[in-house]
Design a protein around this motif. Structure first.
Motif, PDB file in Angstrom:
ATOM      1  N   GLU A 139       0.840  -1.204   0.000  1.00 39.46           N
ATOM      2  CA  GLU A 139       0.000   0.000   0.000  1.00 39.46           C
ATOM      3  C   GLU A 139       0.879   1.259   0.000  1.00 39.46           C
ATOM      4  N   ALA A 140       1.866   1.269   0.869  1.00 42.23           N
ATOM      5  CA  ALA A 140       2.738   2.444   0.977  1.00 42.23           C
ATOM      6  C   ALA A 140       3.518   2.662  -0.316  1.00 42.23           C
ATOM      7  N   ALA A 141       4.038   1.597  -0.886  1.00 45.50           N
ATOM      8  CA  ALA A 141       4.816   1.725  -2.123  1.00 45.50           C
ATOM      9  C   ALA A 141       3.957   2.307  -3.245  1.00 45.50           C
ATOM     10  N   LEU A 142       2.708   1.842  -3.316  1.00 46.49           N
ATOM     11  CA  LEU A 142       1.832   2.349  -4.385  1.00 46.49           C
ATOM     12  C   LEU A 142       1.430   3.806  -4.148  1.00 46.49           C
ATOM     13  N   ILE A 143       1.342   4.218  -2.875  1.00 47.84           N
ATOM     14  CA  ILE A 143       1.071   5.641  -2.593  1.00 47.84           C
ATOM     15  C   ILE A 143       2.212   6.490  -3.153  1.00 47.84           C
ATOM     16  N   VAL A 144       3.431   6.022  -2.936  1.00 46.07           N
ATOM     17  CA  VAL A 144       4.601   6.771  -3.413  1.00 46.07           C
ATOM     18  C   VAL A 144       4.622   6.818  -4.935  1.00 46.07           C
ATOM     19  N   VAL A 145       4.422   5.655  -5.545  1.00 45.74           N
ATOM     20  CA  VAL A 145       4.525   5.564  -7.005  1.00 45.74           C
ATOM     21  C   VAL A 145       3.384   6.315  -7.700  1.00 45.74           C
ATOM     22  N   GLU A 146       2.197   6.238  -7.138  1.00 42.82           N
ATOM     23  CA  GLU A 146       1.044   6.841  -7.814  1.00 42.82           C
ATOM     24  C   GLU A 146       0.807   8.295  -7.402  1.00 42.82           C
ATOM     25  N   GLU A 147       1.133   8.628  -6.153  1.00 35.84           N
ATOM     26  CA  GLU A 147       0.730   9.947  -5.663  1.00 35.84           C
ATOM     27  C   GLU A 147       1.885  10.856  -5.249  1.00 35.84           C
ATOM     28  N   LEU A 148       2.796  10.334  -4.442  1.00 35.27           N
ATOM     29  CA  LEU A 148       3.812  11.224  -3.857  1.00 35.27           C
ATOM     30  C   LEU A 148       4.970  11.531  -4.807  1.00 35.27           C
ATOM     31  N   GLN A 200       0.373   5.927   5.109  1.00 33.09           N
ATOM     32  CA  GLN A 200       0.883   7.252   4.724  1.00 33.09           C
ATOM     33  C   GLN A 200       2.218   7.542   5.415  1.00 33.09           C
ATOM     34  N   VAL A 201       2.342   7.092   6.657  1.00 31.62           N
ATOM     35  CA  VAL A 201       3.598   7.291   7.397  1.00 31.62           C
ATOM     36  C   VAL A 201       4.728   6.540   6.695  1.00 31.62           C
ATOM     37  N   VAL A 202       4.456   5.294   6.360  1.00 31.78           N
ATOM     38  CA  VAL A 202       5.479   4.482   5.681  1.00 31.78           C
ATOM     39  C   VAL A 202       5.779   5.066   4.304  1.00 31.78           C
ATOM     40  N   ALA A 203       4.729   5.516   3.624  1.00 37.30           N
ATOM     41  CA  ALA A 203       4.922   6.093   2.287  1.00 37.30           C
ATOM     42  C   ALA A 203       5.814   7.331   2.364  1.00 37.30           C
TER      43      ALA A 203
END
Lengths: 241, 126
Positions: B26-35, B107-110
């Motif tokens: 989940e965190a990895a995809l937040i980074v790749v898609e959003e952050l 989100q913290v991990v991301a």
């Protein structure tokens, strides 16, 4: 850690992160494991196959597995074949999705309502295959189930490539035979108390037949031999305590 | 380190028999898609299991950040097996990921992954 043996079917979601279909594969597997067929299915973590998860290797050698891949690359099925044994059945999310063209996946992270609906369709497909595998006569699950029906041989990985399946020998009516999964079956039943020999013999035979073919005419001889072996196993375990 | 200009590959284990695997994914995809959509990408870890040449070449060619859900560190080990040398690794078993009052642990991990991506890109002069 996979807890085996029992007559569970392994469900392996690819979990690929490049496509939303990988997320659908994981979600569908989760639905099957937790809602649709709990107790009849277990998850098998794909990365562990490569990193030396001996339990996973052994599990997939003696249990049927359903590979749930996101796309036509079929990485999960190929990894199972390379490191343990070809899956008994496969589901490819992108192929299921073609039957439901109106369902759009929102993103890899958030499938959205339509993506979740697709995951449920995929889960239903997995359930159909799991049920078919569990209905099979003992020792025949290695014949593959195709999504469209029909079967073909699954073959199997060379035992020297990734650890042999657990085989133990047993003397049945004077003949030495090799049985897959015998030791774990005994470990699993070893703690049971308050069952009669008749019930125990029947359960031992039933479980052994899941992984081995037993001629109907020899079932009684197997049951007798299994009970003797089990008594020896229990006595040995008691001494070691 | 001499690598051609490109993206950092963030590769989670996605292990589904441990909560850390789902969290890392989940965190990895937040980074790749959003952050950090411009600065990083991901690759399916299962593509490396059967040794798909294109995938193997990619992880050997780009800097890789492995995100492992548990101490078995499957993502790092699969990547190493494929010949990649992860330049960074984050193992969620190494520290608590739910600070007091924080409701969205992913989100913290991301945010932590995004910081590592930034540091790597800076180090590479990208």
């Amino acid at each position: 850690m996979v807890a085996w043996p029992a007559e569970e079917v392994g469900v392996v979601g690819c979990g690929g992160t490049e496509l939303a279909e990988g997320t659908v594969a994981l979600e569908a597997a989760r639905l099957v494991l937790t809602e649709l067929r709990p107790g009849q299915t277990v998850t098998v973590s794909l990365p562990l196959f490569l990193t030396g998860g001996q339990d996973e290797h052994a599990f997939a050698k003696v249990h049927p597995t359903v590979a749930v891949d996101g796309c036509a690359k079929r990485c999960g099925a190929r990894a199972l074949g390379a490191y343990s044994r070809e899956p008994a059945a496969e589901v490819v999310v992108s192929e299921v999705a073609r039957r439901f063209p109106r369902l759009r996946l929102l993103s890899r992270r958030e499938l959205g309502p339509e993506g979740l609906e697709l995951a449920r369709h995929v889960a239903e497909e997995i359930v159909r295959l799991v049920d078919e595998l569990r209905r099979r006569p003992s020792g025949s699950w290695a014949a593959r189930v195709h999504p469209a029906g029909g079967m073909r041989s699954a073959g199997g990985a060379c035992p020297c490539s990734s650890g042999a399946p657990p085989v133990a020998s047993l003397t049945v009516a004077g003949q030495r035979v090799g049985l897959v999964g015998l030791e774990p079956i005994m470990e699993d039943l070893g703690e049971r108390e308050g069952v009669t020999d008749e019930e125990l013999g029947s359960e031992l035979l039933r479980r052994v037949k899941v992984y081995n073919y037993v001629l109907p005419a020899q079932e009684a001889a197997y049951e007798t031999a299994l009970l003797q072996e089990f008594a020896a196993y229990r006595a040995k375990a008691k001494r070691q305590r | 380190m001499s690598r051609r200009f490109g993206k950092v590959l963030v590769v989670p284990c996605s292990g589904d028999d441990d909560a850390g695997g789902a969290l890392g994914r989940e965190a990895a995809l937040i980074v790749v898609e959003e952050l950090r959509p411009q600065g990083c990408d991901t690759i399916c870890l299962p593509r490396l299991l059967p040794g798909e040449p294109e995938a193997v070449a990619r992880v050997r060619d780009l800097p890789v950040l492995a995100v492992d859900g548990c101490a078995r560190r499957c993502a790092s080990r699969v990547l190493e097996h494929a010949g990649a040398q992860p330049v960074a690794a984050l193992c969620l078993a190494d520290e608590p990921w739910a600070p007091a009052g924080e409701s969205d642990v992913a989100q913290v991990v991301a945010a932590r992954i995004a910081t590592q991506v930034d540091e790597l890109r800076e180090e590479l002069g990208w």
